[in-house]
Write a protein that holds these residues in place. Structure first.
Motif, PDB file in Angstrom:
ATOM      1  N   LYS A 195       0.836  -1.207   0.000  1.00 26.80           N
ATOM      2  CA  LYS A 195       0.000   0.000   0.000  1.00 26.80           C
ATOM      3  C   LYS A 195       0.871   1.257   0.000  1.00 26.80           C
ATOM      4  N   ARG A 196       1.948   1.249   0.790  1.00 23.95           N
ATOM      5  CA  ARG A 196       2.837   2.429   0.838  1.00 23.95           C
ATOM      6  C   ARG A 196       3.502   2.656  -0.513  1.00 23.95           C
ATOM      7  N   ALA A 197       3.885   1.565  -1.181  1.00 27.94           N
ATOM      8  CA  ALA A 197       4.560   1.696  -2.480  1.00 27.94           C
ATOM      9  C   ALA A 197       3.613   2.248  -3.543  1.00 27.94           C
ATOM     10  N   ASP A 215      -1.746   6.560  -3.421  1.00 31.89           N
ATOM     11  CA  ASP A 215      -3.115   6.877  -3.830  1.00 31.89           C
ATOM     12  C   ASP A 215      -3.429   6.450  -5.263  1.00 31.89           C
ATOM     13  N   SER A 216      -2.443   5.872  -5.960  1.00 32.02           N
ATOM     14  CA  SER A 216      -2.682   5.479  -7.361  1.00 32.02           C
ATOM     15  C   SER A 216      -3.520   4.211  -7.476  1.00 32.02           C
ATOM     16  N   ALA A 217      -3.714   3.493  -6.339  1.00 27.97           N
ATOM     17  CA  ALA A 217      -4.428   2.217  -6.399  1.00 27.97           C
ATOM     18  C   ALA A 217      -5.198   1.974  -5.112  1.00 27.97           C
ATOM     19  N   SER A 218      -6.272   1.175  -5.236  1.00 23.12           N
ATOM     20  CA  SER A 218      -6.995   0.669  -4.075  1.00 23.12           C
ATOM     21  C   SER A 218      -6.389  -0.678  -3.701  1.00 23.12           C
ATOM     22  N   VAL A 219      -6.010  -0.836  -2.430  1.00 20.07           N
ATOM     23  CA  VAL A 219      -5.441  -2.108  -1.957  1.00 20.07           C
ATOM     24  C   VAL A 219      -6.402  -2.725  -0.948  1.00 20.07           C
ATOM     25  N   ARG A 220      -6.710  -4.009  -1.155  1.00 18.71           N
ATOM     26  CA  ARG A 220      -7.673  -4.745  -0.328  1.00 18.71           C
ATOM     27  C   ARG A 220      -7.081  -6.100   0.044  1.00 18.71           C
ATOM     28  N   VAL A 221      -7.639  -6.747   1.048  1.00 16.54           N
ATOM     29  CA  VAL A 221      -7.144  -8.079   1.425  1.00 16.54           C
ATOM     30  C   VAL A 221      -8.288  -9.086   1.473  1.00 16.54           C
ATOM     31  N   ASP A 222      -7.936 -10.341   1.204  1.00 19.83           N
ATOM     32  CA  ASP A 222      -8.862 -11.460   1.348  1.00 19.83           C
ATOM     33  C   ASP A 222      -8.181 -12.487   2.236  1.00 19.83           C
ATOM     34  N   VAL A 223      -8.789 -12.752   3.392  1.00 17.90           N
ATOM     35  CA  VAL A 223      -8.178 -13.640   4.386  1.00 17.90           C
ATOM     36  C   VAL A 223      -8.698 -15.074   4.235  1.00 17.90           C
ATOM     37  N   ASN A 224      -9.769 -15.280   3.477  1.00 17.00           N
ATOM     38  CA  ASN A 224     -10.335 -16.623   3.259  1.00 17.00           C
ATOM     39  C   ASN A 224     -10.545 -17.387   4.566  1.00 17.00           C
ATOM     40  N   ASP A 251      -6.073   1.319   9.690  1.00 18.02           N
ATOM     41  CA  ASP A 251      -5.250   2.489  10.021  1.00 18.02           C
ATOM     42  C   ASP A 251      -4.170   2.761   8.973  1.00 18.02           C
ATOM     43  N   ASN A 252      -3.865   1.741   8.148  1.00 16.39           N
ATOM     44  CA  ASN A 252      -2.812   1.895   7.141  1.00 16.39           C
ATOM     45  C   ASN A 252      -3.356   1.986   5.716  1.00 16.39           C
ATOM     46  N   GLY A 253      -4.622   2.387   5.594  1.00 16.14           N
ATOM     47  CA  GLY A 253      -5.156   2.713   4.274  1.00 16.14           C
ATOM     48  C   GLY A 253      -5.688   1.561   3.456  1.00 16.14           C
ATOM     49  N   ILE A 254      -5.858   0.371   4.065  1.00 20.57           N
ATOM     50  CA  ILE A 254      -6.441  -0.760   3.331  1.00 20.57           C
ATOM     51  C   ILE A 254      -7.946  -0.535   3.225  1.00 20.57           C
TER      52      ILE A 254
END
Length: 373
Positions: free
Chosen positions: A186-188, A191-200, A217-220
């Motif tokens: 996300k830091r790299a 704001d150019s991209a949306s970063v999301r997670v899937d924990v399954n 808190d870290n923009g995910i």
């Protein structure tokens, strides 16, 4: 009337190579297996459908082999001789005779819709109420597990304008390492991209409480299915406390599940998957429940090939609002194609044809080559 009777239904298992291993919390895909459904009608029209799982039984209750067996032995005989133009009656007949089997039913309904669209000269989206858009934003999953590789891959996708939404598959590793990996990406990208997670479903509630806080808190932007689908009370607590929205995925195995989740307040976003609801028409019932409850929508995937992807896409084109876009990137994960018209991805979107039916025809030679012998 007799001109539209269903004459035959066949299910073909097809094994296709992928561009790279695809890691999930519970399984690593080395190839993708599709069940391609061909439904032939007395008027000479053939409808195509697809039923595809992720990792066979590692993900859910149906495997490619069981899907084929249940279609061949139980579901196809119920359809032979029925009116191909009456999709509602055909699917009610299947639902009365067979519990569950939503992946198989979804493939069969897709084939019925494809045939009817061809018969009437209409795209499937128009049979489902009418499209309100012609293309869908598509996310890409970064699943190598290597931080530097994932960053490079994301930057490449941004550069060629193919994706600007990225989902990270986490949960297989140690929680703090997973968080470090996600936050670095996300830091790299900034704001150019949306970063999301899937924990399954990989975390327990105690891990998820802290991890969701750190991720938010870290923009995910979005956290998909952090804990087990059976821990409904935990999902409610997480949804109330997480600073990032929680999305239900594995929790929705039926339209009834969607209603129950909405009533309990267990998620603020629903992942829509035609395979898990029992077909395009069923997933629109789940979408209606979500919209009524103020729950946002996301167009999910089972990493289908082109047939299943376009069946989903035609469905999602009809939705009033898809707040979180889609992840219909399945065909992009495959190195080989079994249809003559590969889906078109450009400018961050999947562009859906207005041709009759799903807009696809099989490449018979490629299908024969990749069909399991």
């Amino acid at each position: 009337m007799s001109q539209t009777l269903i004459e035959s239904v066949s299910a073909i298992i097809v094994d296709l190579p992928t561009i790279r291993p695809h890691r999930l919390a519970m399984h690593t895909l080395q190839q993708q297996t599709l069940v391609v459904i061909r439904l032939r009608c007395a008027d000479g029209i053939e409808g195509l459908g697809e039923a595809t799982t992720i990792g066979g039984l590692a993900y859910g209750n149906e495997s490619p082999e069981s899907i084929k067996q249940n279609i061949d032995s139980h579901l196809a005989p119920l359809l032979i001789g029925q009116d191909a133009a009456n999709i509602n009656a055909a699917m009610q007949r299947l639902d009365k005779a067979a519990k569950g089997n939503t992946f198989a039913k979804s493939g069969l309904e897709s084939a019925l819709l494809d045939a009817q669209g061809k018969r009437l000269g209409l795209p499937v989206s128009e049979l489902l109420g009418g499209r309100v858009r012609d293309s869908l934003e598509v996310a890409w999953t970064l699943a190598s597990g290597d931080t530097a590789k994932d960053i490079a891959e994301a930057e490449d996708m941004l550069g060629i304008r193919r994706h600007r939404i990225f989902k990270l598959k986490i949960g297989a590793g140690e929680v703090s390492q997973d968080l470090k990996h996600v936050i670095a990406i996300k830091r790299a990208l900034g704001d150019s991209a949306s970063v999301r997670v899937d924990v399954n479903q990989a975390w327990d509630e105690s891990q998820a409480l802290r991890a969701c806080q750190v991720l938010g808190d870290n923009g995910i932007d979005l956290i998909e299915q952090p804990i087990a689908r059976i821990n409904r009370a935990g999902q409610v607590r997480l949804n109330q406390r997480s600073p990032a929205p929680i999305m239900a995925d594995e929790s929705i195995e039926s339209v009834e599940d969607a209603f129950s989740l909405a009533a309990d307040g267990a998620a603020s976003v629903f992942a829509l998957k035609i395979a898990k609801n029992g077909g395009p028409r069923a997933v629109l019932r789940t979408a209606a429940i979500a919209e009524s409850a103020g729950i946002a929508l996301y167009g999910g995937t089972m990493l289908e090939g082109s047939i299943g992807t376009l069946a989903s896409a035609h469905t999602f084109l009809t939705l009033n609002k898809l707040t979180w876009g889609t992840e219909l990137f399945g065909p992009l994960l495959l190195t080989e194609e079994i249809v003559q018209e590969a889906p078109q991805y450009r400018d961050f979107q999947l562009h859906v044809p207005r041709t009759p039916g799903l807009g696809l025809s099989l490449d018979e030679e490629r299908l024969a080559f990749f069909a399991r012998k």
